[in-house]
Design an enzyme around this catalytic site. Structure first.
Site, short mmCIF file in Angstrom:
data_model
loop_
_atom_site.label_atom_id
_atom_site.label_comp_id
_atom_site.label_asym_id
_atom_site.label_seq_id
_atom_site.Cartn_x
_atom_site.Cartn_y
_atom_site.Cartn_z
N GLY A 1 0.73 -1.31 -0.11
CA GLY A 1 0.03 -0.07 0.23
C GLY A 1 0.83 1.21 0.11
O GLY A 1 0.30 2.19 0.06
N ILE B 1 6.06 3.11 -3.24
CA ILE B 1 6.90 2.33 -4.02
C ILE B 1 5.98 1.03 -4.28
O ILE B 1 5.78 0.66 -5.31
CB ILE B 1 8.23 2.00 -3.59
CG1 ILE B 1 9.02 3.36 -3.51
CG2 ILE B 1 8.98 1.07 -4.48
CD1 ILE B 1 10.34 3.31 -2.90
N ASP C 1 0.31 -5.75 3.83
CA ASP C 1 0.61 -4.18 4.26
C ASP C 1 0.05 -4.29 5.74
O ASP C 1 -0.84 -5.02 6.12
CB ASP C 1 0.20 -3.37 3.60
CG ASP C 1 0.54 -1.92 3.67
OD1 ASP C 1 1.51 -1.71 2.57
OD2 ASP C 1 0.49 -1.36 4.68
N SER D 1 -1.05 -1.50 7.19
CA SER D 1 -2.11 -0.30 7.20
C SER D 1 -3.25 -0.75 6.46
O SER D 1 -3.41 -1.14 5.23
CB SER D 1 -1.65 0.93 6.32
OG SER D 1 -2.53 1.89 5.98
N ILE E 1 13.61 -3.73 -1.76
CA ILE E 1 13.68 -2.20 -2.14
C ILE E 1 14.34 -1.52 -1.05
O ILE E 1 13.95 -1.18 -0.16
CB ILE E 1 12.37 -1.83 -2.44
CG1 ILE E 1 11.48 -2.62 -3.30
CG2 ILE E 1 12.19 -0.44 -2.99
CD1 ILE E 1 11.79 -2.97 -4.37
N LYS F 1 19.68 6.50 0.39
CA LYS F 1 20.24 6.94 1.65
C LYS F 1 21.20 5.71 2.46
O LYS F 1 21.71 6.01 3.37
CB LYS F 1 19.23 7.48 2.59
CG LYS F 1 18.39 8.83 1.96
CD LYS F 1 17.46 8.80 2.82
CE LYS F 1 16.42 10.24 2.06
NZ LYS F 1 15.93 9.95 0.87
N LYS G 1 18.35 0.56 6.21
CA LYS G 1 18.43 0.02 5.16
C LYS G 1 19.78 -0.43 4.40
O LYS G 1 19.75 -1.84 3.92
CB LYS G 1 17.84 1.01 3.94
CG LYS G 1 16.61 1.41 4.41
CD LYS G 1 15.58 0.29 4.26
CE LYS G 1 15.03 0.14 2.90
NZ LYS G 1 13.98 -0.87 2.85
#
Length: 212
Positions: A76, A79, A99, A101, A192, A196, A208
């Protein structure tokens, strides 16, 4: 003087309310008299990239998607939802939207149901990607073959204010995904990440990079 991220946010906000967004000629164009000051044109999203746009080649992805069982975590999100839109065009046999959410999961499932082809089964799973037992159960029971892991906390200021939650969510989710993928013999797992993660200067980037 705005950053590309802020410019893109303003652009998307204006487009959402159907407000026309125009771009004025550059100083160089005016000096060289290529155009006049009144030469306005609609701004395109490509103007914000700072590079040439890349046209995706469906031949690269289609053999890995068509007829396969695909799971997208964070389906959701910004990306994840766009990935789902592109994946369903390649006719997987089943796509599982995962997801945490409820509203985001509902919205993307409703959207995809309108463009879904009869050959593809769409399923939604409401849950946390850090829940290793749930992930293993989904991969095993559904025969998942390809996983796109897009679930993560990504907003830098929020993660900076909540570092432990950011680290635990972003790292523990990929840990549970990887362990389940190995146990259930998933063919491919795609994480994904983010730019950064390169020489990270914030918690989100570090989480990440650790995930990678």
């Amino acid at each position: 003087s705005l950053s590309k991220g802020k410019t893109r946010l303003i652009y998307n906000s204006l487009k959402k309310f159907d407000i026309p967004v125009m771009i004025v000629p550059s100083v160089k164009e005016l000096i060289e008299k290529q155009v006049s000051i009144n030469s306005l044109r609609p701004i395109a999203i490509e103007d914000l990239l700072g590079r040439e746009s890349m046209i995706p080649d469906p031949r690269l992805l289609s053999p890995y998607i068509a007829g396969k069982v695909i799971c997208v975590t964070g389906a959701g999100g910004s990306i994840g939802s766009e990935m789902c839109r592109q994946i369903v065009k390649l006719e997987p046999s089943r796509i599982i939207l995962f997801d945490h959410s409820e509203s985001s999961l509902y919205n993307i499932s409703q959207e995809l149901n309108k463009i879904l082809k009869p050959e593809t089964i769409l399923e939604t799973v409401l849950g946390n990607a850090c829940d290793s037992l749930l992930i293993k159960n989904i991969f095993m029971s559904k025969g998942v073959e390809i996983v796109f892991h897009a679930a993560a906390y990504k907003h830098v200021p929020l993660v900076e204010m909540n570092p432990l939650q950011g680290l635990s969510n972003n790292f523990l989710s990929i840990k549970s995904i990887c362990e389940a993928a190995q146990l259930c013999k998933v063919s491919k797992l795609i994480l994904i990440s983010t730019d950064k993660a390169v020489r990270p200067t914030n918690i989100m980037g570090a989480s990440k990079r650790l995930s990678e």
